[in-house]
Design a protein around this motif. Structure first.
Motif, PDB file in Angstrom:
ATOM      1  N   ASP A  95       0.956  -1.222  -0.142  1.00 60.04           N
ATOM      2  CA  ASP A  95       0.125  -0.052  -0.059  1.00 60.04           C
ATOM      3  C   ASP A  95       1.136   1.105   0.098  1.00 60.04           C
ATOM      4  N   GLY A  96       2.183   1.153  -0.086  1.00 63.31           N
ATOM      5  CA  GLY A  96       2.936   2.355  -0.183  1.00 63.31           C
ATOM      6  C   GLY A  96       3.404   2.941   0.950  1.00 63.31           C
ATOM      7  N   ASN A  97       2.875   2.358   2.176  1.00 65.56           N
ATOM      8  CA  ASN A  97       3.184   2.851   3.275  1.00 65.56           C
ATOM      9  C   ASN A  97       4.208   1.919   4.251  1.00 65.56           C
ATOM     10  N   PRO A  98       5.455   2.748   4.466  1.00 68.00           N
ATOM     11  CA  PRO A  98       6.560   1.970   5.103  1.00 68.00           C
ATOM     12  C   PRO A  98       6.200   1.365   6.376  1.00 68.00           C
ATOM     13  N   ALA A  99       5.311   2.034   7.098  1.00 71.48           N
ATOM     14  CA  ALA A  99       4.818   1.574   8.344  1.00 71.48           C
ATOM     15  C   ALA A  99       4.122   0.370   8.412  1.00 71.48           C
ATOM     16  N   ASN A 100       3.666  -0.020   7.300  1.00 68.12           N
ATOM     17  CA  ASN A 100       2.814  -1.065   7.115  1.00 68.12           C
ATOM     18  C   ASN A 100       3.671  -2.560   6.415  1.00 68.12           C
ATOM     19  N   GLY A 101       5.031  -1.957   6.281  1.00 65.95           N
ATOM     20  CA  GLY A 101       6.164  -2.799   5.717  1.00 65.95           C
ATOM     21  C   GLY A 101       5.872  -2.993   4.162  1.00 65.95           C
ATOM     22  N   ASP A 102       5.191  -2.326   3.558  1.00 67.57           N
ATOM     23  CA  ASP A 102       4.984  -2.105   2.041  1.00 67.57           C
ATOM     24  C   ASP A 102       5.241  -0.742   1.551  1.00 67.57           C
ATOM     25  N   PRO A 103       6.545  -0.524   1.411  1.00 69.19           N
ATOM     26  CA  PRO A 103       7.025   0.918   0.871  1.00 69.19           C
ATOM     27  C   PRO A 103       6.873   1.080  -0.509  1.00 69.19           C
ATOM     28  N   PRO A 104       6.658   2.352  -0.900  1.00 72.40           N
ATOM     29  CA  PRO A 104       6.435   2.720  -2.597  1.00 72.40           C
ATOM     30  C   PRO A 104       7.753   2.247  -3.389  1.00 72.40           C
ATOM     31  N   ILE A 105       7.521   2.426  -4.362  1.00 77.12           N
ATOM     32  CA  ILE A 105       8.710   2.238  -5.267  1.00 77.12           C
ATOM     33  C   ILE A 105       9.728   3.366  -5.074  1.00 77.12           C
ATOM     34  N   ILE A 106      11.005   2.760  -4.634  1.00 75.90           N
ATOM     35  CA  ILE A 106      11.967   3.948  -4.121  1.00 75.90           C
ATOM     36  C   ILE A 106      12.987   4.079  -5.191  1.00 75.90           C
ATOM     37  N   VAL A 107      13.191   5.162  -5.562  1.00 74.02           N
ATOM     38  CA  VAL A 107      14.289   5.918  -6.483  1.00 74.02           C
ATOM     39  C   VAL A 107      15.298   6.658  -5.609  1.00 74.02           C
ATOM     40  N   GLY A 108      16.373   5.881  -5.524  1.00 74.72           N
ATOM     41  CA  GLY A 108      17.439   6.867  -4.340  1.00 74.72           C
ATOM     42  C   GLY A 108      18.656   6.685  -5.113  1.00 74.72           C
ATOM     43  N   ARG A 109      18.993   6.265  -6.390  1.00 73.82           N
ATOM     44  CA  ARG A 109      20.416   6.248  -7.059  1.00 73.82           C
ATOM     45  C   ARG A 109      20.249   6.797  -8.375  1.00 73.82           C
ATOM     46  N   PRO A 110      21.335   7.200  -8.924  1.00 72.49           N
ATOM     47  CA  PRO A 110      21.356   7.865 -10.438  1.00 72.49           C
ATOM     48  C   PRO A 110      20.812   6.857 -11.459  1.00 72.49           C
ATOM     49  N   LEU A 157      -0.016  10.688  -1.585  1.00 75.16           N
ATOM     50  CA  LEU A 157       0.749  11.438  -2.886  1.00 75.16           C
ATOM     51  C   LEU A 157       0.918  10.256  -3.828  1.00 75.16           C
ATOM     52  N   ASN A 158       1.056  10.885  -4.985  1.00 81.13           N
ATOM     53  CA  ASN A 158       1.555   9.789  -5.980  1.00 81.13           C
ATOM     54  C   ASN A 158       3.028   9.870  -5.936  1.00 81.13           C
ATOM     55  N   ILE A 159       3.807  10.936  -6.169  1.00 76.80           N
ATOM     56  CA  ILE A 159       5.273  11.039  -6.025  1.00 76.80           C
ATOM     57  C   ILE A 159       5.773  11.837  -4.994  1.00 76.80           C
ATOM     58  N   LEU A 160       6.646  11.422  -4.356  1.00 74.67           N
ATOM     59  CA  LEU A 160       7.222  12.323  -3.135  1.00 74.67           C
ATOM     60  C   LEU A 160       8.872  12.412  -3.525  1.00 74.67           C
ATOM     61  N   ALA A 161       9.263  13.579  -3.919  1.00 75.07           N
ATOM     62  CA  ALA A 161      10.348  13.899  -4.224  1.00 75.07           C
ATOM     63  C   ALA A 161      11.233  14.669  -2.793  1.00 75.07           C
ATOM     64  N   ASN A 179      -1.994   1.231  -8.354  1.00 74.54           N
ATOM     65  CA  ASN A 179      -3.453   1.588  -7.632  1.00 74.54           C
ATOM     66  C   ASN A 179      -3.441   1.598  -6.330  1.00 74.54           C
ATOM     67  N   GLY A 180      -4.141   2.611  -5.575  1.00 73.94           N
ATOM     68  CA  GLY A 180      -4.544   2.689  -3.942  1.00 73.94           C
ATOM     69  C   GLY A 180      -3.198   2.767  -3.415  1.00 73.94           C
ATOM     70  N   GLY A 181      -3.063   2.542  -2.038  1.00 72.16           N
ATOM     71  CA  GLY A 181      -2.123   2.992  -1.266  1.00 72.16           C
ATOM     72  C   GLY A 181      -1.803   4.431  -0.820  1.00 72.16           C
ATOM     73  N   LEU A 182      -0.751   4.599  -0.110  1.00 74.92           N
ATOM     74  CA  LEU A 182      -0.368   5.703   0.584  1.00 74.92           C
ATOM     75  C   LEU A 182       0.431   6.819  -0.232  1.00 74.92           C
ATOM     76  N   VAL A 183       1.517   6.227  -0.652  1.00 75.51           N
ATOM     77  CA  VAL A 183       2.391   6.853  -1.749  1.00 75.51           C
ATOM     78  C   VAL A 183       2.888   5.755  -2.735  1.00 75.51           C
ATOM     79  N   HIS A 184       2.976   6.165  -4.077  1.00 77.26           N
ATOM     80  CA  HIS A 184       3.282   5.337  -5.220  1.00 77.26           C
ATOM     81  C   HIS A 184       5.059   5.396  -5.570  1.00 77.26           C
ATOM     82  N   VAL A 185       5.283   6.306  -5.421  1.00 74.85           N
ATOM     83  CA  VAL A 185       6.969   6.324  -5.855  1.00 74.85           C
ATOM     84  C   VAL A 185       7.604   7.562  -4.778  1.00 74.85           C
ATOM     85  N   GLY A 186       8.632   7.152  -4.187  1.00 71.30           N
ATOM     86  CA  GLY A 186       9.547   7.882  -3.298  1.00 71.30           C
ATOM     87  C   GLY A 186      10.745   8.121  -3.671  1.00 71.30           C
TER      88      GLY A 186
END
Length: 156
Positions: free
Chosen positions: A1-16, A70-74, A35-42
């Protein structure tokens, strides 16, 4: 669901050089739906190392639907292109939120615009060293049937 607190993080982009494409050609016609969830891409400082930036990041052809926050959190220094994406049926704070954190006061002083005597940003900052930046380009995306708390597509 895109919620790290629930053990289900969003797609994470953190590298080049991270490219998230729908299908081989990155077209929204390929119907890749988050579809659904808290945050889709972080876009995060994934390992808390403060580098390297998430440069040359491309999100292409994705459909962001029914997010509750949020859909995308930068939240990290990045250069991101969001291309041919569809944002639909979201009831959230913002589709794309930019909130650069982890920046020292010294970096802010060197890299963010100084104000002139009338309080306007003065972009000719001779102290700029390029150590801070967050650029997001939205190209050929559609925004349909969204209820956004800030009443805008981008929220900073």
């Amino acid at each position: 669901d895109g919620n790290p607190a629930n053990g289900d993080p969003p797609i994470i982009v953190g590298r080049p050089n991270v490219h998230v494409f729908c299908g081989e050609d990155g077209k929204s016609d390929n119907n890749c739906v988050l579809n659904g969830g808290l945050v889709h891409v972080g876009i995060y400082n994934e390992f808390k190392t403060n580098g390297p930036w998430a440069t040359n990041t491309i999100l292409s052809g994705l459909t962001f639907s029914d997010a509750s926050d949020l859909n995308i959190l930068a939240d990290f220094q990045a250069d991101v292109i969001i291309r041919d994406c569809i944002f639909t049926n979201n009831k959230n704070i913002a589709n794309v939120r930019l909130q650069l954190t982890g920046v020292t006061e010294e970096q802010k002083q060197r890299n963010f615009p100084k104000m002139d005597e009338l309080g306007r940003p003065w972009v000719g900052n001779p102290e700029y060293d390029g150590s801070v930046g967050l650029t997001v380009m939205i190209d050929s995306c559609s925004f349909e049937r969204n209820t956004i708390g800030s009443n805008s597509k981008m929220h900073t």
